[in-house]
Design a protein around this motif. Structure first.
Motif: not given
Length: 341
Positions: A272-298
């Protein structure tokens, strides 16, 4: 046969929900949910979020206007309001049953403006093909332009790709594998469904007419503008949310584009609306760009939740608006809730 089809639909819905829920549970199993209220009320800049809303609405409106334009060469002239409301409603319905929105919006045009279902579906197939081509082009350009960015990032941090892969947990690989299997299942169901439609002569004829409609549109530059405007609006709807959070406000345009593309690919997985896969993909890339894991999850949790709420509100608006919209050649009656869509 009907029982078999019902069971198949229930199975696909259950699979979709279980897949999305499993990924979200894995990502947020140790997450501090009590802090969300503080982040939302004290740390977020809601003005940027509100500023992103018009672009989310425009993205769907542009899709409705483009769809109306694609139907004109087929001799069909649905009203602009009905076309746009059908898009609003289709996105909301896809939150309940992934991918059903494509059929729902064709059903709306059939009931309100007497547009033959096969013709409408044919143009939907066409626009999906065009959108996919545009996304592929954007992906290619992004990869080429961002290659040096990734290279500089690896050099500055002393990180190599083999180290990233080595640090990828077994659970991460499992999630990636599950997402891949889900995509394959989706392709199987799509091919199977299309093969059924192609057995019906009238349906096949409607699909062909729809596919061929683009080259006959009255104003091709306008059609191209709508196509670019759709994806431009989607991007701005997402990009402006970066400025809502301190952790992402300093990220540049290139990062936004990369994460947007990765998220767009992730939503292919039928949840539904990409819930799960979208979170995982975007969070992973944000971490790659230096965003802290917890901040990326928020970021992914709040942005996805708010944007999903907007989709729901637009769907409710469309449902109410259609209830007060007369049908061509038919007396006004409430919006059907059964198999009519």
């Amino acid at each position: 046969m009907k029982t078999k089809n019902t069971f198949s639909q229930i199975f696909k819905i259950a699979l979709s929900l279980c897949l999305g829920s499993a990924i979200l549970y894995w990502m947020y199993r140790d997450f501090d949910f009590q802090r969300i209220e503080y982040v939302v009320t004290q740390e977020m800049n809601w003005w940027w979020m509100l500023l992103s809303f018009p672009f989310g609405i425009l993205a769907q409106a542009f899709r409705g206007w483009r769809w109306r334009q694609a139907l004109e060469p087929l001799g069909e002239h649905p009203r602009s309001t009905v076309s746009v409301n059908s898009i609003f409603l289709s996105y909301a319905m896809s939150l309940i049953v992934p991918r059903i929105g494509e059929f729902a919006r064709c059903g709306v045009l059939k009931r309100w403006d007497n547009v033959p279902f096969p013709k409408a579906l044919g143009t939907v197939v066409t626009e999906r093909a065009i959108d996919s081509l545009l996304v592929i082009i954007i992906i290619g350009v992004t990869l080429l332009t961002q290659f040096t960015v990734f290279d500089k990032f690896f050099q500055k941090t002393g990180t190599r790709m083999d180290e990233i892969l080595a640090g990828f947990t077994s659970t991460g690989w499992l999630v990636t594998a599950v997402c891949g299997i889900a995509v394959l299942l989706l392709l199987y169901f799509i091919i199977r469904r299309l093969s059924i439609y192609n057995k019906v002569k009238d349906m096949f004829k409607g699909l062909i007419q729809g596919v061929m409609s683009v080259k006959h549109v009255r104003n091709l530059p306008l059609y191209i503008f709508f196509t670019i405007a759709i994806w431009g609006s989607y991007f701005l709807h997402y990009y402006l949310t970066f400025f809502c959070f301190e952790a992402t406000s300093s990220l540049d345009f290139d990062c936004a584009l990369v994460t947007f593309i990765v998220g767009s690919i992730a939503v292919i997985v039928p949840t539904p609306n990409g819930a799960g896969p979208w979170h995982f993909a975007v969070k992973t890339m944000l971490i790659l760009y230096g965003v802290a894991s917890n901040d990326a999850l928020f970021f992914v949790l709040i942005v996805h939740s708010v944007q999903t709420l907007l989709v729901i509100l637009l769907g409710i608006y469309a449902w109410l608006a259609l209830n007060f919209t007369s049908r061509r050649g038919i007396s006004s009656s409430p919006l059907p809730t059964g198999d009519g869509l």
